[in-house]
Design a protein around this motif. Structure first.
Motif, PDB file in Angstrom:
ATOM      1  N   GLY A  32     -13.160   5.324 -30.926  1.00  0.00           N
ATOM      2  CA  GLY A  32     -12.800   6.800 -31.037  1.00  0.00           C
ATOM      3  C   GLY A  32     -12.732   7.274 -32.397  1.00  0.00           C
ATOM      4  O   GLY A  32     -12.454   6.564 -33.418  1.00  0.00           O
ATOM      5  N   THR A  33     -12.720   8.574 -32.306  1.00  0.00           N
ATOM      6  CA  THR A  33     -12.654   9.269 -33.618  1.00  0.00           C
ATOM      7  C   THR A  33     -11.234   9.600 -34.263  1.00  0.00           C
ATOM      8  O   THR A  33     -10.957   9.542 -35.474  1.00  0.00           O
ATOM      9  N   ASN A  34     -10.378   9.697 -33.407  1.00  0.00           N
ATOM     10  CA  ASN A  34      -9.042  10.217 -33.776  1.00  0.00           C
ATOM     11  C   ASN A  34      -7.916   9.087 -33.782  1.00  0.00           C
ATOM     12  O   ASN A  34      -7.623   8.550 -32.988  1.00  0.00           O
ATOM     13  N   ALA A  35      -7.504   9.039 -34.913  1.00  0.00           N
ATOM     14  CA  ALA A  35      -6.498   7.777 -35.284  1.00  0.00           C
ATOM     15  C   ALA A  35      -5.326   7.965 -34.462  1.00  0.00           C
ATOM     16  O   ALA A  35      -4.677   6.845 -33.981  1.00  0.00           O
ATOM     17  N   HIS A  36      -4.732   9.357 -34.373  1.00  0.00           N
ATOM     18  CA  HIS A  36      -3.434   9.465 -33.550  1.00  0.00           C
ATOM     19  C   HIS A  36      -3.773   9.042 -32.051  1.00  0.00           C
ATOM     20  O   HIS A  36      -2.967   8.386 -31.434  1.00  0.00           O
ATOM     21  N   LYS A  37      -4.591   9.516 -31.547  1.00  0.00           N
ATOM     22  CA  LYS A  37      -5.186   8.997 -29.989  1.00  0.00           C
ATOM     23  C   LYS A  37      -5.434   7.616 -29.967  1.00  0.00           C
ATOM     24  O   LYS A  37      -4.938   7.135 -28.723  1.00  0.00           O
ATOM     25  N   GLY A  38      -5.855   6.910 -30.860  1.00  0.00           N
ATOM     26  CA  GLY A  38      -6.082   5.524 -30.903  1.00  0.00           C
ATOM     27  C   GLY A  38      -4.850   4.809 -30.846  1.00  0.00           C
ATOM     28  O   GLY A  38      -4.720   4.042 -30.303  1.00  0.00           O
ATOM     29  N   GLN A  39      -3.801   5.356 -31.705  1.00  0.00           N
ATOM     30  CA  GLN A  39      -2.337   4.536 -31.840  1.00  0.00           C
ATOM     31  C   GLN A  39      -1.893   5.124 -30.587  1.00  0.00           C
ATOM     32  O   GLN A  39      -0.970   4.016 -29.916  1.00  0.00           O
TER      33      GLN A  39
END
Length: 273
Positions: A32-39
């Motif tokens: 995915g592109t979003n680091a916060h969503k990945g976390q």
């Protein structure tokens, strides 16, 4: 234990699917592109006691170089890929061209699926029952494809763009299975139905209102997840299959025309070259 790769796996159905596989004890790779969503996905995995079974790869899959980097990372790390779920998409009310010169939806919704499927096919073929699931909208009229303007340089309309990308996915499935006639990979095209997910994208006022209504009317993620898992857990016997919710779509019909699939394959190879 299976190895499952999910693009668009930090939101909605993709995230729910990732957590389902983690609960089963499988190895999951979320892109995915979003680091916060990945976390957030990593945190959810930790809560399940499955932090050791998940990898988040942050990547912008609208970029060719990023797709190739992701393929390189996966093939270097995991000997086998059992399941590849192609779910990444991003709605854009206005046309956007990537730094590599491609219209963003064409690049993310089509070129990324092409690159990941072909890039991982050898690792998929090492699995016992390999499957590629392309979350798209199979079937429909081939006439919606703008062969002379695939990237909507003229008369950009976001809904037409997304509809065309669904058709390109159909043709990708046809050309993929014809290119690897002896592969054991099962290529499944699926529209699980309108689902109340994140609908990630950049919307103008009018389209934002439509999306708000869609969220209200959409089925719960759990319902869509049941439809998805039905095909992942029991892949069809045929190399290519397509479904609109629970209804099979004839992949021998005009929407899956072999000549058109070959035409698109040649165009794609030239673009990527």
């Amino acid at each position: 234990m299976q190895t499952v790769v999910i693009t668009g796996g930090t939101d909605g159905m993709g995230k729910a699917l990732a957590l389902t596989y983690l609960r089963r004890g499988d190895q999951v790779v979320v892109v995915g592109t979003n680091a916060h969503k990945g976390q957030a996905v990593l945190d959810a995995a930790d809560t399940l006691g499955a932090a050791h079974c998940i990898e988040f790869i942050q990547a912008d899959l609208s970029l060719i170089a990023e797709n190739r980097r992701v393929v390189g990372r996966i093939t270097a790390t995991y000997p086998v890929v059992d399941v590849l779920v192609l779910g990444a998409r991003y709605y854009r009310a206005t046309r956007f061209v990537t730094s590599e010169g491609f219209e963003a939806n064409f690049a993310l919704f089509y070129l990324s699926r092409y690159l990941l499927g072909h890039g991982l096919v050898a690792h998929l073929d090492r699995a016992d029952a390999p499957v590629i699931l392309d979350l798209s909208g199979p079937g429909g009229d081939l006439a919606r494809i703008r062969w002379d303007d695939l990237q909507f340089a003229h008369g950009y309309h976001p809904d037409e763009v997304m509809g065309q990308c669904g058709k390109l996915s159909d043709l990708l499935g046809v050309s993929f299975t014809r290119r690897y006639p002896h592969s054991r990979v099962r290529y499944v095209l699926l529209h699980p139905g309108l689902t109340a997910t994140g609908f990630t994208g950049e919307y103008d006022t009018a389209s934002a209102e439509v999306v708000a209504r869609m969220r209200e009317q959409g089925q719960p993620v759990e319902v869509a997840l049941t439809r998805i898992l039905r095909h992942l857990d029991n892949p069809p016997a045929t190399p290519l299959s397509a479904f609109m919710q629970d209804d099979a779509v004839d992949t021998d019909g005009e929407p899956f025309d072999r000549a058109s699939a070959e035409r698109l394959s040649v165009i794609t190879a030239n673009l990527l070259h």
